[in-house]
Design a protein around this motif. Structure first.
Motif, PDB file in Angstrom:
ATOM      1  N   VAL A   1       1.369  -1.109   0.058  1.00 15.70           N
ATOM      2  CA  VAL A   1      -0.047   0.603   0.338  1.00 15.70           C
ATOM      3  C   VAL A   1       0.910   1.315   0.252  1.00 15.70           C
ATOM      4  N   THR A   2       0.933   1.977  -1.462  1.00 13.49           N
ATOM      5  CA  THR A   2       1.453   3.211  -1.013  1.00 13.49           C
ATOM      6  C   THR A   2       1.261   4.323  -0.186  1.00 13.49           C
ATOM      7  N   GLY A   3       2.565   5.334   0.014  1.00 14.80           N
ATOM      8  CA  GLY A   3       1.807   6.856   0.478  1.00 14.80           C
ATOM      9  C   GLY A   3       1.571   7.844  -1.247  1.00 14.80           C
ATOM     10  N   ALA A   4       1.647   8.810  -0.065  1.00 17.78           N
ATOM     11  CA  ALA A   4       1.326  10.094  -1.556  1.00 17.78           C
ATOM     12  C   ALA A   4       2.414  10.008  -2.082  1.00 17.78           C
TER      13      ALA A   4
ATOM     14  N   ARG B   1      -5.548  23.339   3.953  1.00 13.99           N
ATOM     15  CA  ARG B   1      -6.213  24.052   2.987  1.00 13.99           C
ATOM     16  C   ARG B   1      -5.345  24.692   1.775  1.00 13.99           C
ATOM     17  N   ARG B   2      -4.072  25.049   2.643  1.00 15.97           N
ATOM     18  CA  ARG B   2      -3.405  25.279   0.964  1.00 15.97           C
ATOM     19  C   ARG B   2      -2.905  24.682   0.037  1.00 15.97           C
ATOM     20  N   VAL B   3      -3.308  23.563   0.089  1.00 14.02           N
ATOM     21  CA  VAL B   3      -3.280  22.641  -0.953  1.00 14.02           C
ATOM     22  C   VAL B   3      -4.327  22.301  -1.274  1.00 14.02           C
ATOM     23  N   GLU B   4      -5.309  22.311  -0.722  1.00 16.39           N
ATOM     24  CA  GLU B   4      -7.016  22.278  -0.990  1.00 16.39           C
ATOM     25  C   GLU B   4      -6.719  23.801  -2.431  1.00 16.39           C
TER      26      GLU B   4
ATOM     27  N   ARG C   1       1.865  22.404  -9.444  1.00 16.49           N
ATOM     28  CA  ARG C   1       3.043  21.781  -8.760  1.00 16.49           C
ATOM     29  C   ARG C   1       3.247  22.843  -7.579  1.00 16.49           C
ATOM     30  N   GLY C   2       2.472  23.718  -7.540  1.00 16.26           N
ATOM     31  CA  GLY C   2       2.213  24.643  -6.692  1.00 16.26           C
ATOM     32  C   GLY C   2       2.581  23.675  -4.971  1.00 16.26           C
ATOM     33  N   ALA C   3       0.777  23.145  -5.567  1.00 10.69           N
ATOM     34  CA  ALA C   3       0.596  21.626  -4.403  1.00 10.69           C
ATOM     35  C   ALA C   3       1.479  21.138  -3.989  1.00 10.69           C
ATOM     36  N   VAL C   4       2.408  20.086  -5.207  1.00  8.74           N
ATOM     37  CA  VAL C   4       3.139  19.185  -4.197  1.00  8.74           C
ATOM     38  C   VAL C   4       4.123  20.111  -3.995  1.00  8.74           C
ATOM     39  N   THR C   5       4.661  20.823  -4.188  1.00  8.51           N
ATOM     40  CA  THR C   5       5.378  21.433  -3.425  1.00  8.51           C
ATOM     41  C   THR C   5       5.270  22.376  -2.017  1.00  8.51           C
TER      42      THR C   5
ATOM     43  N   ALA D   1       0.589  14.776 -11.851  1.00  8.37           N
ATOM     44  CA  ALA D   1      -0.077  13.847 -12.321  1.00  8.37           C
ATOM     45  C   ALA D   1      -0.720  13.611 -11.036  1.00  8.37           C
ATOM     46  N   LEU D   2      -0.246  12.963  -9.930  1.00  6.75           N
ATOM     47  CA  LEU D   2      -1.231  12.329  -9.064  1.00  6.75           C
ATOM     48  C   LEU D   2      -1.862  13.665  -7.764  1.00  6.75           C
ATOM     49  N   ALA D   3      -1.203  14.722  -8.270  1.00  7.79           N
ATOM     50  CA  ALA D   3      -1.586  15.956  -6.898  1.00  7.79           C
ATOM     51  C   ALA D   3      -2.758  16.484  -5.901  1.00  7.79           C
ATOM     52  N   HIS D   4      -3.867  16.255  -7.482  1.00  9.74           N
ATOM     53  CA  HIS D   4      -5.475  16.157  -6.906  1.00  9.74           C
ATOM     54  C   HIS D   4      -5.340  14.835  -5.740  1.00  9.74           C
TER      55      HIS D   4
END
Length: 250
Positions: A13-16, A119-122, A131-135, A162-165
């Motif tokens: 089971v992989t992580g983020a 909240r920042r990531v969302e 890119r900003g969300a992953v960063t 591609a997996l940021a969502h």
């Protein structure tokens, strides 16, 4: 779902920001002692998705994967995938033995900044800034921002973006990082909680608490490793515990 090897079924089971291909280097090292199954978690790779996200659906997904392997399985979870695996074990998903590496926990009341980061990531995802969300996620996880900026040029970075969502899914799994003591105390299977010897002392202390709360839990450190351990170092520890040949103690 992909599978390799022979022996009892073992589900990874992989992580983020990971998919079923992420543990490709680990799979062949475990395939001599188990049939290793890797799958795409919800919203990743070839897996579907249904809004709104719910942790219970991810537990159902893992239960379905285990069901397809014959009805019960060994399970190894990494990071937020470890949180999912622990939640599944507490929910009664048929797992024979469970090993988890550095599920995100904090001792005491958890981390008040976790909700701010979520909240920042969302917000960044709503703005279309993958890119900003992953960063933001990586920096919030403790990686220095200059290091993350260098990652932007890596050949694997587009696959991560591609997996940021799915980042809010992992954040929902982890909550405020406090220990869900009732959940952990309800896990009845042998459980190995692993921490890297090079990881922070506070993190390792929280992992010891996790192992102490699970009735048949035990804690072990993987010497010299951080949050992403070397496959060749981790594999013997996993194989020994999951196949019942070794039983590391606290």
């Amino acid at each position: 779902m992909d599978d390799e090897g022979s022996g009892p079924p073992l589900v990874l089971v992989t992580g983020a920001l990971c998919d079923r291909r992420s543990p490709a280097g680990l799979v062949p090292l475990l395939a001599g002692s188990a049939t290793v199954h890797t799958y795409d978690r919800r919203g990743r790779g070839s897996s579907g998705d249904t809004a709104p996200y719910a942790v219970e659906r991810e537990i159902d997904d893992l239960a379905a994967v285990i069901g397809s392997t014959g009805g019960t399985a060994l399970v190894y979870g990494h990071s937020s995938g470890a949180r999912l695996a622990l939640a599944a074990a507490a929910a009664g998903v048929p797992i024979d033995r469970l090993a988890v590496y550095e599920p995100p926990f904090r001792s005491g009341t958890g981390d008040a900044d976790a909700a701010v980061l979520r909240r920042r990531v969302e917000h960044l995802l709503e703005e279309g800034d993958r890119r900003g969300a992953v960063t933001a996620h990586l920096v919030g996880s403790g990686i220095p921002e200059p290091v993350v900026q260098q990652m932007h040029g890596a050949p694997w970075w587009p696959a991560v973006e591609a997996l940021a969502h799915t980042l809010p899914y992992d954040q929902a799994l982890c909550g405020d990082l406090s220990l869900p003591t009732d959940q952990l105390a309800s896990i009845s299977i042998p459980t190995l909680v692993l921490g890297g010897g090079a990881s922070g002392a506070d993190w390792r202390a929280a992992l010891r608490e996790v192992a102490a709360t699970v009735p048949d839990g035990r804690y072990a450190e993987v010497p010299g490793q951080g949050h992403v351990p070397a496959h060749e170092v981790l594999a013997p520890v996993l194989a020994g515990f999951l196949t019942g040949n070794q039983a590391p103690t606290r």
